[in-house]
Design an enzyme around this catalytic site. Structure first.
Site, PDB file in Angstrom:
ATOM      1  N   ILE A  13       0.835  -1.209   0.000  1.00 13.09           N
ATOM      2  CA  ILE A  13       0.000   0.000   0.000  1.00 13.09           C
ATOM      3  C   ILE A  13       0.870   1.260   0.000  1.00 13.09           C
ATOM      4  O   ILE A  13       0.512   2.274  -0.606  1.00 13.09           O
ATOM      5  CB  ILE A  13      -1.017   0.007   1.166  1.00 13.09           C
ATOM      6  CG1 ILE A  13      -2.159   0.980   0.861  1.00 13.09           C
ATOM      7  CG2 ILE A  13      -0.386   0.323   2.505  1.00 13.09           C
ATOM      8  CD1 ILE A  13      -2.958   0.632  -0.363  1.00 13.09           C
ATOM      9  N   SER A  35      12.313   0.297   6.146  1.00  8.14           N
ATOM     10  CA  SER A  35      12.095  -1.074   5.692  1.00  8.14           C
ATOM     11  C   SER A  35      13.153  -1.955   6.336  1.00  8.14           C
ATOM     12  O   SER A  35      14.350  -1.697   6.176  1.00  8.14           O
ATOM     13  CB  SER A  35      12.203  -1.139   4.164  1.00  8.14           C
ATOM     14  OG  SER A  35      12.452  -2.465   3.760  1.00  8.14           O
ATOM     15  N   ARG A  36      12.695  -2.962   7.071  1.00 10.75           N
ATOM     16  CA  ARG A  36      13.636  -3.850   7.765  1.00 10.75           C
ATOM     17  C   ARG A  36      14.513  -4.594   6.771  1.00 10.75           C
ATOM     18  O   ARG A  36      15.647  -4.935   7.058  1.00 10.75           O
ATOM     19  CB  ARG A  36      12.878  -4.863   8.636  1.00 10.75           C
ATOM     20  CG  ARG A  36      12.066  -4.211   9.741  1.00 10.75           C
ATOM     21  CD  ARG A  36      11.079  -5.203  10.299  1.00 10.75           C
ATOM     22  NE  ARG A  36      10.287  -5.787   9.230  1.00 10.75           N
ATOM     23  CZ  ARG A  36       9.500  -6.840   9.346  1.00 10.75           C
ATOM     24  NH1 ARG A  36       9.382  -7.424  10.511  1.00 10.75           N
ATOM     25  NH2 ARG A  36       8.831  -7.306   8.319  1.00 10.75           N
ATOM     26  N   LYS A  90      -5.216   1.953   7.715  1.00 15.54           N
ATOM     27  CA  LYS A  90      -6.247   1.164   8.364  1.00 15.54           C
ATOM     28  C   LYS A  90      -5.755  -0.266   8.567  1.00 15.54           C
ATOM     29  O   LYS A  90      -4.972  -0.726   7.751  1.00 15.54           O
ATOM     30  CB  LYS A  90      -7.561   1.171   7.574  1.00 15.54           C
ATOM     31  CG  LYS A  90      -7.436   0.852   6.093  1.00 15.54           C
ATOM     32  CD  LYS A  90      -7.469  -0.500   5.501  1.00 15.54           C
ATOM     33  CE  LYS A  90      -7.788  -1.764   6.059  1.00 15.54           C
ATOM     34  NZ  LYS A  90      -7.583  -2.887   5.074  1.00 15.54           N
ATOM     35  N   ASP A 168      -9.615  -7.804   7.289  1.00 16.41           N
ATOM     36  CA  ASP A 168      -8.727  -6.783   6.708  1.00 16.41           C
ATOM     37  C   ASP A 168      -9.447  -6.057   5.575  1.00 16.41           C
ATOM     38  O   ASP A 168      -9.544  -4.829   5.593  1.00 16.41           O
ATOM     39  CB  ASP A 168      -7.399  -7.401   6.249  1.00 16.41           C
ATOM     40  CG  ASP A 168      -6.498  -6.342   5.621  1.00 16.41           C
ATOM     41  OD1 ASP A 168      -5.699  -5.740   6.349  1.00 16.41           O
ATOM     42  OD2 ASP A 168      -6.624  -6.090   4.405  1.00 16.41           O
TER      43      ASP A 168
HETATM   44  P1  NAP Z   1       2.625  -5.491   3.068  1.00 16.41           P
HETATM   45  O1  NAP Z   1       2.710  -5.461   1.586  1.00 16.41           O
HETATM   46  O2  NAP Z   1       2.913  -6.763   3.790  1.00 16.41           O
HETATM   47  O3  NAP Z   1       3.557  -4.321   3.591  1.00 16.41           O
HETATM   48  C1  NAP Z   1       3.789  -4.062   4.939  1.00 16.41           C
HETATM   49  C2  NAP Z   1       5.245  -3.673   5.099  1.00 16.41           C
HETATM   50  O4  NAP Z   1       5.493  -3.426   6.479  1.00 16.41           O
HETATM   51  C3  NAP Z   1       6.172  -4.794   4.646  1.00 16.41           C
HETATM   52  O5  NAP Z   1       6.665  -4.509   3.362  1.00 16.41           O
HETATM   53  C4  NAP Z   1       7.258  -4.852   5.698  1.00 16.41           C
HETATM   54  O6  NAP Z   1       8.433  -4.292   5.127  1.00 16.41           O
HETATM   55  C5  NAP Z   1       6.765  -3.962   6.840  1.00 16.41           C
HETATM   56  N1  NAP Z   1       6.588  -4.792   8.028  1.00 16.41           N
HETATM   57  C6  NAP Z   1       6.017  -6.019   8.098  1.00 16.41           C
HETATM   58  N2  NAP Z   1       6.009  -6.474   9.354  1.00 16.41           N
HETATM   59  C7  NAP Z   1       6.611  -5.519  10.095  1.00 16.41           C
HETATM   60  C8  NAP Z   1       6.943  -5.425  11.453  1.00 16.41           C
HETATM   61  N3  NAP Z   1       6.648  -6.408  12.304  1.00 16.41           N
HETATM   62  N4  NAP Z   1       7.575  -4.317  11.887  1.00 16.41           N
HETATM   63  C9  NAP Z   1       7.867  -3.309  11.011  1.00 16.41           C
HETATM   64  N5  NAP Z   1       7.586  -3.367   9.704  1.00 16.41           N
HETATM   65  C10 NAP Z   1       6.975  -4.455   9.257  1.00 16.41           C
HETATM   66  O7  NAP Z   1       1.178  -5.032   3.557  1.00 16.41           O
HETATM   67  P2  NAP Z   1       0.203  -3.980   2.864  1.00 16.41           P
HETATM   68  O8  NAP Z   1      -0.744  -4.686   1.984  1.00 16.41           O
HETATM   69  O9  NAP Z   1       0.949  -2.829   2.347  1.00 16.41           O
HETATM   70  O10 NAP Z   1      -0.658  -3.573   4.145  1.00 16.41           O
HETATM   71  C11 NAP Z   1      -0.148  -2.721   5.142  1.00 16.41           C
HETATM   72  C12 NAP Z   1      -1.336  -2.040   5.814  1.00 16.41           C
HETATM   73  O11 NAP Z   1      -2.038  -1.294   4.800  1.00 16.41           O
HETATM   74  C13 NAP Z   1      -2.337  -3.026   6.407  1.00 16.41           C
HETATM   75  O12 NAP Z   1      -2.828  -2.546   7.616  1.00 16.41           O
HETATM   76  C14 NAP Z   1      -3.446  -3.086   5.356  1.00 16.41           C
HETATM   77  O13 NAP Z   1      -4.713  -3.359   5.928  1.00 16.41           O
HETATM   78  C15 NAP Z   1      -3.393  -1.679   4.793  1.00 16.41           C
HETATM   79  N6  NAP Z   1      -3.923  -1.580   3.424  1.00 16.41           N
HETATM   80  C16 NAP Z   1      -3.532  -2.472   2.456  1.00 16.41           C
HETATM   81  C17 NAP Z   1      -4.107  -2.398   1.187  1.00 16.41           C
HETATM   82  C18 NAP Z   1      -3.714  -3.340   0.074  1.00 16.41           C
HETATM   83  O14 NAP Z   1      -4.405  -3.348  -0.981  1.00 16.41           O
HETATM   84  N7  NAP Z   1      -2.672  -4.128   0.192  1.00 16.41           N
HETATM   85  C19 NAP Z   1      -5.058  -1.417   0.915  1.00 16.41           C
HETATM   86  C20 NAP Z   1      -5.379  -0.491   1.887  1.00 16.41           C
HETATM   87  C21 NAP Z   1      -4.802  -0.596   3.139  1.00 16.41           C
HETATM   88  P3  NAP Z   1       9.877  -4.800   5.584  1.00 16.41           P
HETATM   89  O15 NAP Z   1       9.819  -6.294   5.754  1.00 16.41           O
HETATM   90  O16 NAP Z   1      10.777  -4.354   4.476  1.00 16.41           O
HETATM   91  O17 NAP Z   1      10.145  -4.086   6.858  1.00 16.41           O
END
Ligand code: NAP
Length: 310
Positions: A13, A35-36, A90, A168
């Site tokens: 996102i 980013s970790r 969110k 989610d």
């Molecule tokens: P994602 O692709 O898994 O990205 C989350 C990022 O956060 C990862 O790339 C990771 O990067 C980092 N991360 C993961 N675990 C972590 C931890 N324990 N501590 C610190 N950093 C951590 O997930 P996403 O889809 O972007 O979703 C993230 C949020 O946005 C969620 O709450 C989701 O509900 C919301 N959202 C998502 C979408 C969608 O379409 N995907 C839409 C609207 C809202 P590193 O491993 O490099 O640190």
């Protein structure tokens, strides 16, 4: 003067929506990513932890926290303690108490806290809320079905406790429902369908009550859906109107007639509002969608279904 923003959690996102919205808004400038895995935005300093970013980027003006929700509270608390306004993806936390505590801290420090619900930023959602204001609702039917493999490929965190599972995306439906419903909504019954090998539900069948509802208010959330999404909310009012929000809140029809509604788009509008909140030293904190999720988990009857493998 532009506000320098640091993004914590540079995943799907952050890359798809936050970066283009920040770059497209003259009030903001992307100054850092965290980013970790060291996989940050090209040309922008990348830090392994938010603590490193807070220590090293001296002129940071705000933080957007786009990690999975389970770590949002601890990161937001550190950023607020460091004197930085926070925009929260969110859901804003995994418990209501976390969000309340962040609001208390932000207020004490005079800092902006913004709990964003992207689906609420569709102009069709605002138009639906206006159309329903002051009305009695006969029925409301929420249908939120999508393919988890398409929208959350390989996201292991989403199946863990605090990952929300099908809530989610379901919380997006709740964010629209709580925005348009002319009163309070709460859970009455919930059936949660858990894959045998997972900690979070893959589907949910919910019955809700509402202060302005005379008939059934239901929600069906399902991640086991292929061949396109069904993201619809249909409301029938006591005076005989049918309001249909479809395609995740982006399209509105009243009694079968399409209603035109246009705006900058969900995430550009989030950053428009963030700039406004920062300028006015205000916060926008809304926990109603999270409360419905919490109630579903509180009341949920558990049904075990087939194991899920990515
Ligand atoms: P994602 O692709 O898994 O990205 C989350 C990022 O956060 C990862 O790339 C990771 O990067 C980092 N991360 C993961 N675990 C972590 C931890 N324990 N501590 C610190 N950093 C951590 O997930 P996403 O889809 O972007 O979703 C993230 C949020 O946005 C969620 O709450 C989701 O509900 C919301 N959202 C998502 C979408 C969608 O379409 N995907 C839409 C609207 C809202 P590193 O491993 O490099 O640190």
């Amino acid at each position: 003067m532009t506000t320098k923003v640091g993004i914590v959690g540079y995943g799907k996102i952050a890359q798809d929506q936050h970066v283009p919205s920040i770059e497209g808004n003259p009030h903001f400038e992307l100054a850092a990513t965290v980013s970790r895995s060291g996989n940050g935005h090209p040309g922008v300093p990348c830090f392994a932890t938010h603590a490193d970013m807070l220590a090293q980027v001296k002129d940071l003006g705000a933080v957007a926290i786009c990690t999975p929700p389970s770590v949002r509270y601890a990161i937001a608390r550190d950023c607020l303690e460091a004197g930085l306004p926070c925009l929260l993806e969110k859901p804003p936390g995994v418990t209501l108490g976390e969000v309340e505590e962040l609001k208390t801290l932000a207020d004490a420090k005079g800092l902006t806290l913004f709990t964003t619900w992207h689906a609420q930023h569709n102009p069709a959602v605002t138009a639906a809320a206006e159309a329903l204001a002051g009305k009695n609702v006969e029925t409301m039917r929420i249908t939120w079905r999508e393919d988890v493999r398409k929208w959350h490929p390989g996201q292991a965190w989403i199946w863990e406790p605090g990952g929300f599972g099908v809530f989610d995306p379901g919380i997006n439906a709740f964010s629209i429902a709580t925005r348009i419903f002319p009163g309070t909504l709460w859970l009455k019954e919930a059936e949660l369908l858990f894959p045998a090998n997972r900690q979070s539900p893959i589907a949910a069948n919910l019955a809700l009550s509402g202060s302005a509802a005379t008939g059934a208010v239901t929600a069906q959330l399902d991640w086991r859906h292929s061949g396109g999404e069904a993201w619809d909310i249909e409301v029938r009012t006591a005076d005989g109107e049918t309001i249909l929000l479809s395609e995740g809140g982006s399209k509105l029809s009243r009694n079968g007639e399409a209603v035109a509604a246009s705006g900058p788009g969900e995430y550009p509008d989030i950053y428009r509002e963030f700039a406004e909140l920062l300028a006015g030293h205000k916060s926008h904190v809304d926990v109603a969608p999270l409360r419905l999720c919490a109630e579903a988990f509180l009341l949920g009857r558990r049904t075990i279904v087939d194991a899920f493998e990515d």
